[in-house]
Design an enzyme around this catalytic site. Structure first.
Site, short mmCIF file in Angstrom:
data_model
loop_
_atom_site.label_atom_id
_atom_site.label_comp_id
_atom_site.label_asym_id
_atom_site.label_seq_id
_atom_site.Cartn_x
_atom_site.Cartn_y
_atom_site.Cartn_z
N PRO A 15 0.62 -1.19 -0.15
CG PRO A 15 -0.92 -1.54 1.79
CD PRO A 15 0.39 -2.18 0.97
CG ASN A 16 -0.50 4.42 1.19
OD1 ASN A 16 -1.26 4.85 0.61
ND2 ASN A 16 -0.46 3.68 2.47
CE1 TYR A 28 9.04 5.47 3.35
CE2 TYR A 28 7.05 7.11 3.09
CZ TYR A 28 7.78 6.01 3.60
OH TYR A 28 7.35 5.40 4.95
CG ASN A 79 8.70 -1.37 0.48
OD1 ASN A 79 8.02 -1.60 1.60
ND2 ASN A 79 9.18 -0.17 0.14
CB ALA A 82 1.42 0.37 6.60
CD GLU A 103 10.90 -6.99 6.22
OE1 GLU A 103 10.95 -8.25 6.80
OE2 GLU A 103 10.55 -6.02 6.93
C1 DQA Z 1 8.08 1.49 3.93
C2 DQA Z 1 8.29 1.84 5.60
C3 DQA Z 1 6.80 1.34 6.30
O1 DQA Z 1 6.89 1.42 7.53
C4 DQA Z 1 5.87 2.44 5.66
O2 DQA Z 1 4.53 1.97 6.03
C5 DQA Z 1 5.86 2.29 3.96
C6 DQA Z 1 7.20 2.29 3.48
C7 DQA Z 1 9.55 2.01 3.49
O3 DQA Z 1 9.90 1.51 2.18
O4 DQA Z 1 10.41 2.68 4.15
O5 DQA Z 1 4.79 2.27 3.52
O6 DQA Z 1 8.20 0.03 4.00
#
Ligand code: DQA
Length: 152
Positions: A15-16, A28, A79, A82, A103
């Site tokens: 997500p996101n 990011y 990745n 969350a 991961e």
């Molecule tokens: C993330 C870190 C996570 O805590 C966060 O919710 C993300 C991005 C990262 O790539 O740093 O969505 O996975």
């Protein structure tokens, strides 16, 4: 000499991550997920690997893709965003297929809020790479190549 089969790594984004480039660029970065996909494909090719690069905002869709990886891919880079910190379903999906899994995180989650320090996926990940921005993905592809061809 027998012909070598190109191995495939499924690279999953949760997500996101489709919001990369827009979302909190100070954390990011400014590059988009499409940029990441292009760099990942190029790095995979240097190892004679194919990258199957995907993103979903939906936990169930990610679970389905992991299940579909059984018999079709050789390993996973993920990745999970969350969902890393919450998803027993993703953990169980990876346990079901029992393939190598790395991961990744763009940010160094251990420098951030306490809730980001817990990862369900880490329980079974071959390794975790975080804090290197987009390079986290490329390092994971390098590591996966080594896992899949340990003799090289
Ligand atoms: C993330 C870190 C996570 O805590 C966060 O919710 C993300 C991005 C990262 O790539 O740093 O969505 O996975």
């Amino acid at each position: 000499m027998s012909p070598t089969m190109t191995k495939t790594v499924m690279v999953l984004n949760g997500p996101n991550l489709n919001m990369l480039g827009i979302r909190e660029p100070e954390i990011y970065g400014k590059q988009t997920l499409d940029d990441v996909g292009i760099l990942v494909a190029a790095r995979a090719k240097t190892h004679d690997l194919t990258a199957d690069f995907r993103q979903s905002n939906h936990e169930g869709e990610l679970v389905t893709w992991i299940q579909q990886g059984l018999g079709t891919v050789d390993g996973f880079v993920i990745n999970a965003g969350a969902l890393t910190h919450t998803s027993v379903a993703l953990l169980d999906a990876f346990k079901s297929v029992n393939l190598p899994m790395i991961e990744v995180h763009l940010s160094n989650v251990y420098q951030r809020e306490d809730f980001r320090h817990k990862s369900y996926l880490s329980l079974i990940a071959n390794g975790v790479i975080c804090g290197f921005g987009i390079n986290s993905y490329l390092l994971a592809v390098d590591a996966m190549a080594k896992i899949l061809s340990p003799e090289i």
